[in-house]
Every structure is written in C-alpha cells, then in structure tokens.
Design a protein around this motif. Structure first.
Motif, mmCIF file in Angstrom:
data_model
loop_
_atom_site.group_PDB
_atom_site.id
_atom_site.type_symbol
_atom_site.label_atom_id
_atom_site.label_comp_id
_atom_site.label_asym_id
_atom_site.label_seq_id
_atom_site.Cartn_x
_atom_site.Cartn_y
_atom_site.Cartn_z
ATOM 1 N N SER A 93 -23.896 -12.709 17.518
ATOM 2 C CA SER A 93 -24.383 -11.550 18.358
ATOM 3 C C SER A 93 -24.045 -10.297 17.640
ATOM 4 O O SER A 93 -23.208 -9.849 16.873
ATOM 5 C CB SER A 93 -23.545 -11.700 19.531
ATOM 6 N N LEU A 94 -25.191 -9.366 17.619
ATOM 7 C CA LEU A 94 -25.189 -8.108 17.220
ATOM 8 C C LEU A 94 -25.216 -7.116 18.707
ATOM 9 O O LEU A 94 -26.168 -6.482 18.771
ATOM 10 C CB LEU A 94 -26.460 -7.829 16.421
ATOM 11 N N GLY A 95 -24.122 -7.344 19.377
ATOM 12 C CA GLY A 95 -24.031 -6.559 20.531
ATOM 13 C C GLY A 95 -22.815 -5.556 20.425
ATOM 14 O O GLY A 95 -22.450 -5.218 19.191
ATOM 15 N N GLY A 96 -21.949 -5.432 21.336
ATOM 16 C CA GLY A 96 -20.591 -4.955 21.199
ATOM 17 C C GLY A 96 -20.710 -3.538 20.799
ATOM 18 O O GLY A 96 -19.796 -2.985 20.239
ATOM 19 N N SER A 148 -13.398 -7.248 26.397
ATOM 20 C CA SER A 148 -13.825 -8.444 27.286
ATOM 21 C C SER A 148 -14.930 -8.998 27.114
ATOM 22 O O SER A 148 -15.138 -10.251 27.077
ATOM 23 C CB SER A 148 -13.413 -8.013 28.735
ATOM 24 N N VAL A 149 -15.936 -8.296 26.637
ATOM 25 C CA VAL A 149 -17.324 -8.964 26.613
ATOM 26 C C VAL A 149 -17.320 -9.719 25.174
ATOM 27 O O VAL A 149 -17.729 -10.900 25.034
ATOM 28 C CB VAL A 149 -18.507 -7.443 26.240
ATOM 29 N N ILE A 150 -16.591 -9.179 24.031
ATOM 30 C CA ILE A 150 -16.443 -9.945 22.946
ATOM 31 C C ILE A 150 -15.643 -11.355 23.035
ATOM 32 O O ILE A 150 -16.258 -12.388 22.513
ATOM 33 C CB ILE A 150 -15.880 -9.196 21.550
ATOM 34 N N LYS A 151 -14.791 -11.442 23.741
ATOM 35 C CA LYS A 151 -14.059 -12.443 23.978
ATOM 36 C C LYS A 151 -15.126 -13.507 24.985
ATOM 37 O O LYS A 151 -14.827 -14.678 24.276
ATOM 38 C CB LYS A 151 -12.885 -12.225 24.865
ATOM 39 N N GLY A 152 -15.655 -13.000 25.617
ATOM 40 C CA GLY A 152 -16.691 -14.021 26.324
ATOM 41 C C GLY A 152 -17.710 -14.742 25.495
ATOM 42 O O GLY A 152 -17.975 -15.824 25.660
ATOM 43 N N ASP A 186 -19.841 -9.364 17.416
ATOM 44 C CA ASP A 186 -19.774 -8.029 16.549
ATOM 45 C C ASP A 186 -19.391 -6.599 17.404
ATOM 46 O O ASP A 186 -20.052 -6.647 18.479
ATOM 47 C CB ASP A 186 -21.108 -8.036 15.899
ATOM 48 N N ILE A 187 -18.835 -6.011 16.704
ATOM 49 C CA ILE A 187 -18.645 -4.712 17.440
ATOM 50 C C ILE A 187 -19.277 -3.510 16.453
ATOM 51 O O ILE A 187 -19.145 -3.508 15.299
ATOM 52 C CB ILE A 187 -16.904 -4.302 17.638
ATOM 53 N N ASP A 225 -10.271 -9.768 18.431
ATOM 54 C CA ASP A 225 -10.401 -10.473 17.091
ATOM 55 C C ASP A 225 -12.051 -10.519 16.831
ATOM 56 O O ASP A 225 -12.382 -11.740 16.700
ATOM 57 C CB ASP A 225 -9.707 -11.682 17.208
ATOM 58 N N PRO A 226 -12.648 -9.759 16.755
ATOM 59 C CA PRO A 226 -14.539 -9.995 16.691
ATOM 60 C C PRO A 226 -14.612 -10.501 15.241
ATOM 61 O O PRO A 226 -13.866 -10.083 14.328
ATOM 62 C CB PRO A 226 -14.859 -8.629 16.924
ATOM 63 N N ALA A 227 -15.499 -11.372 15.008
ATOM 64 C CA ALA A 227 -15.744 -12.087 14.023
ATOM 65 C C ALA A 227 -16.268 -10.672 12.862
ATOM 66 O O ALA A 227 -16.109 -10.810 11.478
ATOM 67 C CB ALA A 227 -16.888 -12.712 14.057
ATOM 68 N N ALA A 228 -16.982 -9.745 13.210
ATOM 69 C CA ALA A 228 -17.639 -8.676 12.646
ATOM 70 C C ALA A 228 -17.582 -7.505 13.099
ATOM 71 O O ALA A 228 -17.309 -7.284 14.302
ATOM 72 C CB ALA A 228 -18.908 -9.076 12.168
#
Ligand code: BGC
Length: 748
Positions: free
Chosen positions: A159-162, A192-196, A205-206, A246-249
C-alpha cells in the motif's frame, strides 16, 4: 507430413512450451511452491535471519533489480518486465530463482486507486482526515484492514497510503489525505491504519517524509525549519506512527529540507529515521523523488520509484567502481526483504478474489458516521423530526447525484466513473473533481418519505432562496474540492457558494449547512445558519451516513483534528509561497523526469512559526478562531469532574465524564498539558484522549496514561527528548478551548 508442416508444428510446440515455462516461472504461486524448499521459507526464523540468508545468495544484478521500479506509463521509460505488473503505481519484478515474490504497489490513501481503470472495484472510505476526526484507534485499524483486504483481493501486496504530513499549511491540496494538525493524534491514527493494513499481509507505507506541507513547487521548494521545531511537530507524527506500527516502508518526499532533497537527506533518513527511531523497513522515493545514486545511497535511500534513473546502471557502476560500497547495496536489499518477511508477503501471497462490496459499504458508513463533526446546532435544529418537518429543500451543487471526493494519486474510482461528467457518468481524470454516486437528495427522501423533498442546484442563488423560503427546512450542501498537485487559493468555499448560503439563510431561519471539504473552510455565514455539519469527503456511503446524523439515527461524536480559522489572514503564512515560474516543472514535456531528477532551482519557504502548528499557533498568538481544534457537538451533553493527576514517569490522569443529556453518545475526552515556562513552548499541547461511550445519564471513570515524551521538549544538543523539570498543568475537557478541569503537578 511435409517437412515445412512438421517444422511449423515443432516451432509452435516449442513456442507454446517456452511460453508455458516462462509463465510458470513468473507466476507467484509457482514461485511460492518452489520457494517452500528454500531455507529462508522456514517461518520459525526471524525476518532478519531470513532476509540475511537471501541476501547472501543474490547476484549484484538481482540486488539492483530490487532497488528500483520498472517505469510508469506516460511518465518514464518502461521495462519490458512491466508486463507482469498488476496495474498499480509501482512494480518490482519477482526473482523466481530465489523464490522472491514481486512487489505490487498501489496507491491506497482512502481506498485502492485505479480500480476502474483496471476493471476492478474499490470501496472509497471517508477521507483520511475524516478517519482522524473519529479519534478512534480501533476504527483506524478497521480503515486500514479494509484497504489491506481490498488490495489483496485486487492482487497487490503493498500500500502507498499512510499520509501523515501535519496540517501546517491548511491550503495544502492534500490536507484530506493527512491526519490533521496535531502530531500525537496524527501519529497514533496513522499507526492504527498501518497496523490494520499489515495484518492483511500487505506492506504498509508512511509518507511523505518530511515537511512536504504544500503542493505548490513541491519538487523545488526548500523548507527551512530549526531542528527542535521539526522534531516536536512534523517529525513527531512520523516518529509515533513508525514506532507504533513498524511500517514496511517510509516514502521520502519531493521537497528539500534545510538544503538537501528529502530523498538524499542524511539527517532525515539516516540520523533520525534509521538511527534515532530504529526504523527497520525500507525508504522508497516518492515518484521521481530521487536525485543521485551515491549521495542518496549513503544518506539511506533504499529504493527508487518509478524507474531507474539512479538506482539502475548508475548504482551498479558506482558499486563496481567502489564509490558505493557493496555493503550499502546489501543493506538496502536486506531492509526490503526483511519487511517482506515481517509482513508475511513471502508466507501469505496475495490471492486475487472478489471485493466484499457490501462489507466495504458498512465500514465506510460507520467511519463516516463517527467522523462527521457537528459544528453548530442552535435551537435544537438537529436532529430533524420527521413527524414535524413537512417540506425540505435540498440545495447545492450536485447534491441530487453525488458527493465530492479527494483527487490526485489518492483518488478512488467510483463505480461507473464520475457521477456528474457530461453527458452522463464519465471518466476520472487528473485534476478534475470526482463526485461519488452517493446522493444526499435520495438519502434524505428515504428518511422522510412523507415530506415534500425538493432539489435546487443553487446555480441561481435567488431561485434556491425562493425554494428555501417555501420549505420548512433548507439543507445546503457546500463543497470544497482538493487534490494532489494543487493548493487551494483560499479556505473560502469556491464559486458563489458563500453567497448562495447567505441568501438561503436569509430566506429560511431553519437552514442547515453540510460541508464536504478536505480540511478547514472559512464560513462568513456561520452566524446566520442554525446548524453546520462537517462531513469531509464522505466516501462510498456518505449520503446515508449524513442522513443518519441529520435525522438523529446516529448521534454525532467526531471532533476536529484541525482548527477552523476565521480567515486566511490569521494563518501563520497569510499568503502561500508559490514557486517562481522557472521552478515549476512542465509535466507536459517528455523529459520532465530528467528535469526534476537533475534538480529544479530551489525557492525558499521558511517555517518560522516553528512548532506552532494549528491550535498552538492560535493559542500563542491569541487569535480567536471559528472552531477550535478538538471541538465537536453532540445531541447530548457531557460534564467533567474529579481530576486527579498522579505524577510518575508516565503520569496518570484520571477524571469522570457524565452524559448529562437524554440520549446515548460517545464523548472524546481530551487531555492537554502546559509545560513549565522555562521550556518556552506554546500554551498547551494534546497529550492524550479517550473516546468514552456513555448511555443517557451514565458516568464513567476515565484514565489516560501520558507518555513522558509528549510532555518533553527535543534537546538538539543532546539529540534526545528531555523533560524540563518544573510545574506542569494538566487540563481536561471536550475541546482545546473547553477544558473545565485543571491540576498542576511538579515533574522532574
Ligand atoms: C504522490 C505519492 C504517490 C505516488 C505514486 C506521487 O505523485 O506524491 O503520494 O504514492 O505519486 O502514485
């Protein structure tokens, strides 16, 4: 069989077999099946151990192939391998020899992008700022989980959100994609969005790291800000988001910060992100955000998108020449693989399936219902009582067919395209406002079947006012559209909407205004209307959610994650700094990427307001506002009592909230603190909150543990957070300007 015929048969058979073979090799399922025999497919090993094992087996070419994308249609050269892309913004090919799956990236700020274009379907959630207005971490998780599920169902694993840039400049055209002006609220909500998302085995991704707080001249601007202010404001939102999820990116942004482009900025990438925050994932550029190979690599950039201007042949040559150490390349690859193992991309590959449309509607509606903010409600105007309202005028551009959505790379495609494009529904295009087919008129009609509900577009304000005059109630839908790649000229509603609302309000004392916006708007008519509901960009089921609040089936509980100022003149920068003409890329030119990559001439934006973002600015400058940060009304009322602050490493704040009205509701109880005078900080900052569900008349004890860092200042000399010893005041209440409880304690 004649020889020529035999030859033809053999050739076709050969072609068929080689096609079959190459398809199998590039098929994720096949690669996965093969992968089972690889030692790194042992999921008892840690992601770090597994990643290290793979890196050891890779050739330099294989490593480099993981460090860049494969191009983007219309914008850059394309690799032939892009044929295997799933149609998203980014694609990194798999490496079948080692069972490494492809990375299929899609933009997914409030839903999966480009689904229409790819013949698929996505739910549009309410915009990210609406999610932040819920102040509900569980809701944020559901927001992310829905995006994660729909990404997987459409064949994506990243995902390229965050988006979590702070609303430092509310005219920023991407305010709707972000989480508001407070670093603690924004950081916790994005986490919380990234965890979901990541719980669905999708790389999260943040973005856009960092200080990409305006769109104007984003590829050229140099943002000047002192380190302490940066760490306590914009960077703190990222710090919290990264630490908690702990985002992947992390996607580095287009702009420069204190002289260096963000994607080759050693302070941002290496010193802060990787060393101070111990970020474990990988850094990828925003699309076209790379400007060098050796400098960027040393600074901590791991991956270039969408192509390979620097991180392809250039990087390989630099490695071979010894100007970029092999260890750096290994580290970039290791971080990418580690994230893929940690998120489950190897162990649980995405499987295409059918998107759960009805399930998506439900989540989107629920989030909108808890994110809408009731800003004004005089004379008990709302909720509307169906038994007493016999005629309703529904007024406003396109309120008969749809509600507006946020544009740019966040844009979610509505089913069958834009609800308003002539001569019927149409395509979605860059920088063209898109209306979702969620009709306020129909939703209101459905709530009041016995009433005479009539529509007027408001194109002629006098005609609309006449309809309002002959109706019991007038509900005006006002909108302000935002998109990536532009900033708003002003916070005022565009076109003649202010005039329209003023005329309707003058004609009918029972006027309700529903605002569809991506951030704050100015409201010169606020004193003339009875009720104002901020609905943000309301998503796939927006109009039903709005009708539920208007008619009282839902008690509103959202609170503002951004201040609504009285005028643009009250902003820290009354005039947005625009780039001089020569530093605006001409996106129509074919070699635009090369121009950007080479570096556009810089222009300066200086954030001399420093840490005073949003309410901290208005507080410190004593500027009255239209609606304060943290504000939002309900159909019931609440009272606060019994504040008790227990000092300690992480002070505990306890208090009591009572629902003093006669219907159930959810109150967001907010905790602020002011620091000792010697800290030289703005008057107060948000340090915690709790969303409390209360039945009519019910009382609850609430406890909020305050992380010591939220009470600290950033000490640049010591490069760390520091609690300034002295007196701290804790204040509790329902908005940043309504804090009935206060207690001071000494902390050291
Ligand atoms: C945007 C990013 C987006 C990327 C890929 C860029 O223009 O700034 O947010 O993820 O494009 O579409």
């Amino acid at each position: 069989m004649p020889l020529r015929r035999q030859l033809a048969v053999w050739c076709s058979a050969f072609l068929f077999l080689s096609l079959l073979f190459s398809t199998l090799l590039t098929n994720p399922v096949f690669a996965q099946a093969q992968g089972k025999s690889f030692p790194w497919m042992n999921n008892q090993l840690s992601p770090d151990e597994r990643a290290a094992m793979v890196v050891k087996e890779m050739t330099l070419d294989e490593k480099i192939s993981m460090l860049h994308g494969t191009g983007m249609l219309g914008l850059s050269p394309m690799s032939p391998l892009v044929i295997h892309s799933n149609g998203g913004a980014g694609y990194v090919p798999e490496i079948p020899r080692l069972g490494i799956p492809a990375i299929q990236m899609s933009d997914a700020a409030y839903g999966v992008r480009a689904s229409g274009e790819n013949g698929r379907y996505s739910t549009a959630l309410p915009s990210d700022i609406a999610g932040a207005a819920t102040w509900d971490l569980q809701g944020g998780y559901e927001y992310g989980a829905l995006i994660g599920r729909e990404l997987r169902a459409q064949g994506y694993n990243m995902s390229l959100g965050g988006g979590v840039n702070l609303t430092r400049e509310p005219r920023n055209g991407r305010t709707f994609e972000y989480m508001g002006e407070d670093p603690v609220l924004a950081g916790k909500m994005v986490a919380s969005v990234i965890k979901g998302e990541q719980a669905q085995h999708v790389l999260g991704d943040i973005k856009h790291y960092a200080l990409n707080d305006q769109e104007s001249g984003r590829n050229a601007v140099n943002v000047n800000i002192d380190k302490r202010s940066a760490r306590e404001s914009d960077l703190l939102a990222f710090e919290i988001g990264i630490e908690e999820s702990d985002p992947a990116a992390v996607m580095c942004s287009y702009n420069r910060v204190n002289g260096d482009y963000a994607c080759e900025n050693k302070y941002l990438l290496d010193d802060v992100l990787k060393k101070d925050w111990k970020f474990k994932g990988f850094v990828l550029t925003d699309w076209g955000g790379a400007h060098s190979a050796a400098k960027a690599s040393a600074a901590g950039l791991d991956h270039e998108e969408p192509g390979w201007i620097f991180y392809g042949d250039d990087l390989k040559k630099a490695v071979e020449a010894g100007t970029v150490p092999r260890s750096e390349v290994d580290e970039h690859v290791r971080r990418i693989l580690r994230s893929m193992f940690a998120t489950g991309v190897f162990d649980n590959p995405a499987q295409k399936g059918v998107v759960d449309v009805l399930g998506g509607f439900e989540v989107a509606q629920k989030i909108e219902e808890s994110g809408m903010v009731l800003l004004k409600n005089e004379q008990g105007q709302l909720p509307l009582d169906v038994s007493r309202v016999h005629s309703i005028a529904v007024i406003g551009p396109h309120a008969d067919v749809g509600m507006i959505s946020g544009g740019g790379s966040a844009q979610v495609d509505p089913p069958s395209g834009n609800a308003i494009a002539p001569p019927g529904k149409g395509q979605t295009r860059w920088l063209v406002p898109v209306w979702f087919p969620t009709s306020p008129l129909k939703s209101i009609q459905a709530k009041a079947p016995g009433a005479n509900v009539q529509f007027d577009s408001g194109a002629d304000p006098d005609k609309a006012a006449a309809l309002a005059k002959s109706s019991d109630v007038a509900v005006v839908f006002g909108y302000q559209w935002e998109s990536e790649d532009m900033d708003l000229p002003s916070l005022a509603l565009p076109e003649h909407q202010n005039d329209l609302i003023a005329k309707v309000a003058a004609a009918n004392p029972h006027t309700v205004v529903v605002v569809e916006s991506g951030g704050p708007v100015t409201m010169p008519w606020a004193g003339q209307v009875n009720a104002i509901l901020e609905a943000w960009y309301a998503g796939s089921r927006g109009s039903d959610a709005v009708a539920n609040v208007l008619f009282g089936d839902v008690n509103p509980s959202g609170k503002l994650p951004v201040t609504f100022p009285r005028s643009d003149a009250d902003l820290p920068h009354p005039t947005l700094v625009k780039p001089p003409k020569e530093s605006r890329p001409n996106y129509m030119q074919r070699d635009v990427w090369k121009q950007i990559a080479a570096g556009l001439p810089a222009f300066q934006v200086t954030y001399d307001e420093g840490v005073k973002v949003g309410y901290k600015w208005y507080d410190a400058e004593n500027k009255p506002v239209l609606f304060p940060f943290g504000f939002g009304l309900s159909y019931t009322t609440y009272s606060y009592s019994n504040l008790q602050v227990t000092p300690g490493k992480n002070p505990r704040v306890t208090f009591t909230v009572t629902n003093t009205g006669n219907r159930a509701g959810a109150e967001i109880a907010e905790v602020y603190a002011s620091l000792p005078a010697s800290a030289s900080e703005p008057p107060k900052r948000l340090v915690g909150w709790s969303k409390v569900q209360l039945k009519a008349g019910e009382t609850k004890e609430v406890a909020v543990d305050v992380d010591q860092r939220y009470l600290s200042i950033f000490n640049v000399e010591q490069n760390g957070w520091q609690l300034v010893p002295g007196e701290y005041s804790f204040m509790v209440g329902g908005s940043s300007e309504s804090l009935p409880l206060k207690q001071s304690v000494n902390l050291n």
